[in-house]
Design a protein around this motif. Sequence first.
Motif: not given
Length: 628
Positions: A129-131, A153-159, A172-181, A196-202
């Motif tokens: 709940d970092i955001s 994932v909540s880092l994406a809410n730190c606008s 570990t795990g995937q970089i949340p794609l939501q960070l792209g926002v 691992s996994g796909q990196v986000p598009t900013f």
Amino acid sequence: MEKKGSLMQLTMNNRSLAALLHVSFCFLLSISTSYGTVTDLYCLKTIKDSVEDPFNYLNSSWFFNNSTEGFICKFMGIECWHPDENRVLNIRLSDMGLKGPFPRGIENCTSLTGLDLSSNNFTGPIPSDISTRLPYVTSFDLSSNSFNGVIPVSLANCSYLNVLKLDNNQLTGQIPLQLGVLNRIKTFSVASNRLSGQVPTFVNATFTEDSYANNPGLCGKPLDPCKALQSKSNSAVVIGSVVVGVGVTFLLIGVVLFFWLHKVSIKKKDDDPEENKWAKNIKGTKGIKVSIFEKSVSKMRLNDLMKATNNFSKSNIIGSGRTGTMYKAMLPGGSALMVKRLQDSQRSEKEFISEMNTLGNVKQRNLVPLLGFCMAKKEKLIVYKHMSNGTLYDCLHVVRPEGKPMEWPLRLRIGIGAARGLAWLHHGCNPRIIHRNISSKCILLDEDFEPKISDFGLARLMNPVDTHLSTFVNGEFGDLGYVAPEYARTLVATPKGDVYSFGTVLLELLTGERSIHVANAPESFKGNLVEWVTTQLSNKSNLWDVIDKALVGKGFDGELFQFLKVASNCVLPTPKERPTMFEVYQLLRAIGERYNFSVDDDIVLPSDTGNVDYPDELIVALGMKELH
């Protein structure tokens, strides 16, 4: 008439309600502001209580037995919105050896915009709940720790995020794609983790491969494309066939294999608790030769450096700064070296080799000898001679149980030697070098306490945007104690800027104070060391109030006063009024003339520097004619 009267009554009621709401809002706002300062105090108390502080940085600075508004603004690593208000703007606790999980209670710093916990030993997950804990954060740096688990994932809410650095951890795990926002992001790094996994598009930024380096499982632009996944139906058919064909035998083998791998994993973790991923990534290149400048140093390979630094273990780190991280390397024969892992740089290999060859030929008694360098994949390593007495900063400011204040003749000798080295860089070296980052932390001391300037020339290898003075836009502030005031306006480094920074070092030697957080200043004072000394001099206060009490009355008072004059002229606000580094060196030499400090390799100035007999004129201008 009745209808009109009702309308008037309704209007009056609305006005009364509006007035009531306005008064209530102002009252709540005043309570909120007051409460905010109370919660900020509680925030810092819980942080102090929840972390291990083996070097007593917080324990020696964070004292809460004070009711003065703004007193927390003098705490080490704390920056306030206003110096007279207990509202925390930024928390900067980098490279303090702090341990423990992510600090609890951080959400009580309700106005916090910047958090830097980099280069410590924090462990555990980043709060999911970092955001909600840091809703207004603009700069978030947890790099070079041992945080594990997934990136929330909540880092994406730190606008408001401008800077997000999570590199050199165990995530570990995937970089949340939501960070792209995150449309304000300018700096982003998750290098050297286990992602691992796909990196986000900013949406408003593009980052290079370096931001994702040393994460073998990542894919997507700018990395290699992600492989297409098989359809669920095909996967089900394959899995079903395997299960039917193998049956119970497969299950038994799987169980045995699981326990065996689990045992190996535990042993591996015990053998390498730090899991230094970037070092593991270059093991395949351990046969690479180290380019050596010194004939006295035997031939080396990368493998020798890895063995000498315990595979660049965190326990071998002896310093960390904006140019990179320094490791102590112990060779089989018992001798020691220093190996710097250079910070990420966009310079090409050709540029790096050219710069190293130039710096390898820069030799003077008061410069840390550059012995060699090595490149392995994207890593750039620089080998220096080891300085056994550490940094001037540590010798002056780090309190040890058996420690005694440094004696004045030694402080003077260190000042003269460091001035000689910096003057040589400015006037005697070809090409001439502006250091750009002079501080007591980059002046190292050898076994005889001879000062040696480190990191000279490395500023040219850094990225153009990596300056030591950050901007408020990015939510960062550097150590302004050493930065010349004109640099904030022009962002142009000059020799006179180095003189200002060195003047701050001289004031540290004289006062025993840090460049910021002046301990002997009154509680109401919120400035840095230069501002404190300048204020004392302008108010015609007792000059001895600014000098280290351990030095006064021991037969050096005249020298202390002369030294103060030199230092004060180095930090004059107008660059043209400051002396050159050669002039500073000559003046300090004159102060220490009676000690017969060795000057066998005095600087021989090029012809365009002018007559070397001008110090007499300068001494008169500084009111120091009594020296001659």
